[in-house]
Design an enzyme around this catalytic site. Sequence first.
Site, short mmCIF file in Angstrom:
data_model
loop_
_atom_site.label_atom_id
_atom_site.label_comp_id
_atom_site.label_asym_id
_atom_site.label_seq_id
_atom_site.Cartn_x
_atom_site.Cartn_y
_atom_site.Cartn_z
N GLU A 195 87.42 -77.75 -57.32
CA GLU A 195 88.59 -78.36 -56.67
C GLU A 195 89.89 -77.80 -57.22
O GLU A 195 90.05 -77.64 -58.44
CB GLU A 195 88.56 -79.89 -56.91
CG GLU A 195 89.81 -80.57 -56.36
CD GLU A 195 89.74 -82.10 -56.38
OE1 GLU A 195 88.71 -82.67 -56.78
OE2 GLU A 195 90.75 -82.71 -55.98
N SER A 226 87.62 -91.51 -54.81
CA SER A 226 88.91 -91.54 -54.09
C SER A 226 88.96 -92.82 -53.24
O SER A 226 90.03 -93.19 -52.74
CB SER A 226 89.08 -90.30 -53.21
OG SER A 226 87.93 -90.05 -52.44
N GLU A 237 82.26 -85.47 -62.96
CA GLU A 237 83.39 -84.57 -63.20
C GLU A 237 83.34 -83.99 -64.61
O GLU A 237 82.99 -84.69 -65.56
CB GLU A 237 84.72 -85.33 -63.04
CG GLU A 237 84.97 -85.78 -61.62
CD GLU A 237 86.34 -86.43 -61.43
OE1 GLU A 237 87.21 -86.29 -62.31
OE2 GLU A 237 86.51 -87.08 -60.39
N LYS A 277 77.45 -87.19 -58.35
CA LYS A 277 78.43 -86.17 -58.78
C LYS A 277 79.15 -86.66 -60.04
O LYS A 277 79.53 -87.82 -60.13
CB LYS A 277 79.44 -85.92 -57.65
CG LYS A 277 80.55 -84.95 -58.03
CD LYS A 277 81.40 -84.56 -56.84
CE LYS A 277 82.53 -85.51 -56.55
NZ LYS A 277 83.49 -85.72 -57.65
N ASP A 315 79.58 -90.66 -56.01
CA ASP A 315 80.50 -90.17 -57.04
C ASP A 315 80.50 -91.14 -58.23
O ASP A 315 80.81 -92.33 -58.06
CB ASP A 315 81.90 -90.11 -56.42
CG ASP A 315 82.81 -89.13 -57.13
OD1 ASP A 315 82.32 -88.39 -57.99
OD2 ASP A 315 84.00 -89.09 -56.78
O1 KIV Z 1 86.53 -88.84 -55.13
C1 KIV Z 1 86.59 -87.87 -54.37
O2 KIV Z 1 86.75 -87.97 -53.16
C2 KIV Z 1 86.48 -86.56 -54.99
C3 KIV Z 1 87.21 -85.48 -54.29
C4 KIV Z 1 88.64 -85.55 -54.65
C5 KIV Z 1 86.67 -84.17 -54.59
O3 KIV Z 1 85.91 -86.42 -56.01
#
Ligand code: KIV
Length: 285
Positions: A184, A46, A116, A114, A84
């Site tokens: 989410e 994000s 997805e 993390k 992420d």
């Molecule tokens: O990138 C991010 O902040 C996320 C959230 C939307 C869960 O993956």
Amino acid sequence: MAKKTILDFQAMVEKEEKIVYLTAYDYLTAKMQEKAGVDMILVGDSLGMVSLGYDTTFPVTMDDMIRHCQAVRRGAPNVFIVGDMPYMSYQVSDEQAIANAGRFIKEAGADCVKLEGGGPSIINRIKAITEAGIVVMGHIGLTPQFMGQLGGYKAQGKTAQAAMSLIQQAKLIEEAGAASILVEGIPTAVGKAITEKANIPILGIGAGSYTHGQLLIYADMVGLYDNFTSKFVKKYANIGEKLTDAFRNYVQEVREGKFPVDAEHTYKMKNEDVAELTKMLSVKE
Ligand code: KIV
């Protein structure tokens, strides 16, 4: 406070203590979050929208993520940090996923990565990264990197069948070796069912109150990001307005000659030096 590990998060679940999770993208914010006592920080992709001004997360690169993750680590040396994995940094192959996950650990000091999705290839990636010794968090439900297939940022798991599919994905992610899962944008009942069936911590963002912990995007909860606000966001402050007011006051004071005030905001020189300088300046070239 010592940095928590996955064992501490498991213990928190057993003691029914909520895990507090926020995103951060820079040194200063991370420093304040550590001071405030958050348990876990997500350096989310994000970043693309919140810090880099893109419309989606798609353009975010591994180098962007590493640079910001390093800054967050410097700001919060004692917080568990999740890096992420950005779009197309793990989808291509197990080898690509392991190499990029490894960069988060080696170059950015992250504790976990993390990913997805809950489909078969993502399950394989989770297994591969875990087997390389890296802690993994899964992420299912409203997964922004699947936005095209989901038809936008829409809540997921709203029919019984769709909910069952998410519950099954959560089980497969756990079996693949993930240490936790972020869920989410799903109804409370689905968040509750996934949490009750899990043997690992379930973190929620827009997934109701039953998950083991809660995540928010920090820029949403302090009122900094106003391009759009999801239904599940609670605003704890309106920092965006406060900052804009401060910038507006500065603009006005500089234009009106009210800032700086020489007696308060500038460096001093001894009177004899001022006199000597004046004399030097008055000498004709
Ligand atoms: O990138 C991010 O902040 C996320 C959230 C939307 C869960 O993956």
